[in-house]
Design a protein around this motif. Structure first.
Motif, PDB file in Angstrom:
ATOM      1  N   ALA A  61       0.835  -1.204   0.000  1.00 18.60           N
ATOM      2  CA  ALA A  61       0.000   0.000   0.000  1.00 18.60           C
ATOM      3  C   ALA A  61       0.867   1.251   0.000  1.00 18.60           C
ATOM      4  N   GLY A  62       0.426   2.243  -0.758  1.00 16.35           N
ATOM      5  CA  GLY A  62       1.023   3.559  -0.664  1.00 16.35           C
ATOM      6  C   GLY A  62       0.445   4.213   0.579  1.00 16.35           C
ATOM      7  N   ILE A  63       1.278   4.881   1.337  1.00 18.36           N
ATOM      8  CA  ILE A  63       0.837   5.479   2.605  1.00 18.36           C
ATOM      9  C   ILE A  63       1.249   6.949   2.611  1.00 18.36           C
ATOM     10  N   VAL A  64       0.289   7.800   2.919  1.00 15.30           N
ATOM     11  CA  VAL A  64       0.566   9.229   3.030  1.00 15.30           C
ATOM     12  C   VAL A  64       0.015   9.710   4.371  1.00 15.30           C
ATOM     13  N   VAL A  65       0.896  10.316   5.158  1.00 15.83           N
ATOM     14  CA  VAL A  65       0.507  10.863   6.453  1.00 15.83           C
ATOM     15  C   VAL A  65       0.420  12.379   6.299  1.00 15.83           C
ATOM     16  N   TYR A  66      -0.692  12.938   6.759  1.00 18.72           N
ATOM     17  CA  TYR A  66      -0.904  14.380   6.674  1.00 18.72           C
ATOM     18  C   TYR A  66      -1.045  14.971   8.072  1.00 18.72           C
ATOM     19  N   LYS A  70      -2.513  13.416  11.837  1.00 16.67           N
ATOM     20  CA  LYS A  70      -3.952  13.564  12.040  1.00 16.67           C
ATOM     21  C   LYS A  70      -4.733  12.740  11.015  1.00 16.67           C
ATOM     22  N   TYR A  71      -4.214  12.661   9.795  1.00 20.40           N
ATOM     23  CA  TYR A  71      -4.844  11.876   8.731  1.00 20.40           C
ATOM     24  C   TYR A  71      -3.829  10.920   8.132  1.00 20.40           C
ATOM     25  N   ILE A  72      -4.286   9.714   7.801  1.00 18.50           N
ATOM     26  CA  ILE A  72      -3.451   8.741   7.096  1.00 18.50           C
ATOM     27  C   ILE A  72      -4.263   8.217   5.929  1.00 18.50           C
ATOM     28  N   GLU A  73      -3.657   8.264   4.747  1.00 14.66           N
ATOM     29  CA  GLU A  73      -4.317   7.785   3.538  1.00 14.66           C
ATOM     30  C   GLU A  73      -3.618   6.527   3.033  1.00 14.66           C
ATOM     31  N   LEU A  74      -4.407   5.532   2.667  1.00 11.80           N
ATOM     32  CA  LEU A  74      -3.887   4.299   2.080  1.00 11.80           C
ATOM     33  C   LEU A  74      -4.296   4.262   0.611  1.00 11.80           C
TER      34      LEU A  74
END
Length: 123
Positions: A61-66, A70-74
């Motif tokens: 999975a690509g993971i982006v933490v913002y 507070k937010y984590i996108e998969l």
């Protein structure tokens, strides 16, 4: 010649600090990312997209933490090749829950700059 050696030293130092910063961020967000992966697997199995023995692994999975966690996108593809984007929000007590508001404009400003990325752009 002295300028060249100095330039090499500065570049080496910059690269070393960039790598250690990324490692520190990975360690900082490890627990939160693992928590989100577990929740996503439960959601996939509940919806019947994955069977009980299938699991989404972090490496897939690509993971982006913002916003500093507070937010984590998969970002990932299912076995049927469907592209999925899931967004999780940290709630009270540090527990992450799937972001339920379909209107992302409300948090658009929070999602402009990432704090950490993993496996994005590799595939």
């Amino acid at each position: 010649m002295k300028k060249f050696v100095l330039l090499i030293l500065i570049l080496g130092l910059a690269l070393t600090s960039a790598c250690s910063n990324n490692k520190a961020n990975k360690e900082k967000y490890d627990e939160a990312i693992n928590q989100v992966i577990i929740w996503e697997n439960k959601d996939l199995q509940t919806k019947g997209i994955y069977s009980n023995k299938d699991i989404l692994e972090r490496k897939d999975a690509g993971i982006v933490v913002y916003k500093k966690g507070k937010y984590i996108e998969l970002l990932y593809k299912t076995p049927s090749n469907k592209e999925i984007e899931s967004l999780y929000e940290r709630g009270k007590g540090g527990v992450y829950k799937k972001y339920s508001n379909k209107d992302l404009k409300a948090i658009d400003e929070d999602l402009k700059e990432s704090s950490y990325t993993e496996n994005v752009g590799k595939k």
